[in-house]
Design a protein around this motif. Structure first.
Motif, PDB file in Angstrom:
ATOM      1  N   MET A   1      38.251  41.971  47.151  1.00 45.17           N
ATOM      2  CA  MET A   1      38.654  43.374  47.063  1.00 45.17           C
ATOM      3  C   MET A   1      39.686  43.134  48.394  1.00 45.17           C
ATOM      4  O   MET A   1      39.457  43.197  49.205  1.00 45.17           O
TER       5      MET A   1
ATOM      6  N   PHE B   1      33.830  45.887  39.750  1.00 41.10           N
ATOM      7  CA  PHE B   1      34.267  45.537  40.690  1.00 41.10           C
ATOM      8  C   PHE B   1      32.499  46.081  41.723  1.00 41.10           C
ATOM      9  O   PHE B   1      31.801  46.912  40.863  1.00 41.10           O
TER      10      PHE B   1
ATOM     11  N   LEU C   1      35.830  41.886  43.634  1.00 35.30           N
ATOM     12  CA  LEU C   1      36.076  42.529  41.869  1.00 35.30           C
ATOM     13  C   LEU C   1      36.059  40.694  41.191  1.00 35.30           C
ATOM     14  O   LEU C   1      36.162  40.366  42.307  1.00 35.30           O
TER      15      LEU C   1
ATOM     16  N   ALA D   1      40.784  49.348  40.673  1.00 38.57           N
ATOM     17  CA  ALA D   1      39.367  49.174  41.176  1.00 38.57           C
ATOM     18  C   ALA D   1      39.334  51.481  39.993  1.00 38.57           C
ATOM     19  O   ALA D   1      38.148  51.810  39.511  1.00 38.57           O
TER      20      ALA D   1
END
Length: 262
Positions: A128, A172, A165, A136
């Motif tokens: 991420m 996530f 992710l 998210a």
């Protein structure tokens, strides 16, 4: 920090700082100003708030201090028209039910070890980035019931390699270093299979002691943790006062952020 350490809790000063920055912390002190009891409220934008960090030092227990703290938290939320939620131990639940709290979700804390290998990410998973936070936050809002950008931003900056992710954008995972263990969570996903991939990957990206607060309905994930040597440490009950239904969609919530944050 002294109170939470005395109780064996996992919070760090960074966790406490979230409550001071975005919520309100109540305390009862002795004559010298040292805390004897604490409790905190963390309001969320969706019309509800979390009560957490209800702590009483050992020498002052069974004197009604915890009840006084809880009453102050509830009065605060009542004044603001916010529905109170909390995650309780079974013993705590017996105190909260007479105050009108009802069970909404069972959770179990699992404890084990991470297996950080430093290898690459599996197919379908990517690290991420800050640019992914908005996505998210939107996924989390569906599962939890409201956007909590301030919290996910805090956790993202502390998650390191465990900020993950799904490549298709459907889920996530985040994590945070604690006083005694890394806490993985929240994990939000579109299916248990997807959540399992996120959990497996996160466990492979952290080292040392790990705790996971898993919703009890996800027996497949419980089996995954058992297979990795994790053990059940304690149960929690997510409780609410004044509302029958959850704000979010429990079909997408697999691992909670922790009993202090929801």
């Amino acid at each position: 920090m002294a109170l939470s350490a005395e109780a064996g809790w996992n919070q760090t000063d960074e966790d406490w700082a979230v409550f001071f920055a975005h919520g309100k912390v109540y305390g009862i002190t002795d004559a010298a100003g040292a805390p004897q009891a604490t409790g905190a409220v963390l309001p969320y934008a969706g019309g509800f708030a979390w009560i957490g960090m209800v702590l009483v030092t050992v020498a002052c227990r069974r004197k009604g201090l915890g009840t006084r703290i809880l009453e102050a938290c509830l009065a605060d939320l009542d004044d603001r028209g916010l529905v109170p939620f909390l995650d309780a131990t079974p013993a705590g639940a017996e105190i909260y039910r007479p105050l009108g709290f009802e069970d909404t979700l069972g959770l179990t804390r699992w404890r084990g070890s991470g297996g950080a290998t430093g290898g690459g990410l599996p197919n379908g998973m990517r690290a991420m980035t800050e640019d992914d936070l908005a996505a998210a936050v939107a996924l989390d809002a569906v599962a939890f019931g409201t956007e909590r950008r301030f919290l996910l931003d805090n956790l993202f900056r502390r998650a390191g390699d465990a900020a993950l992710l799904r490549a298709d954008g459907t889920g996530f995972a985040l994590a945070r270093s604690g006083r005694t263990a890394t806490q993985i969570g929240p994990i939000v996903a579109g299916s248990e299979e997807s959540a399992a991939a996120l959990l497996e990957t996160a466990l492979g990206r952290v080292a040392g002691a790990v705790i996971v607060d898993l919703a009890d309905r996800w027996t497949g994930l419980a089996g995954l943790l058992e297979a990795r040597g994790f053990a059940r440490e304690r149960p929690f009950l997510r409780m609410v006062r004044g509302r029958a239904a959850p704000f979010g969609d429990p079909d997408h919530l697999f691992v909670a952020a922790g009993p202090e944050f929801g």
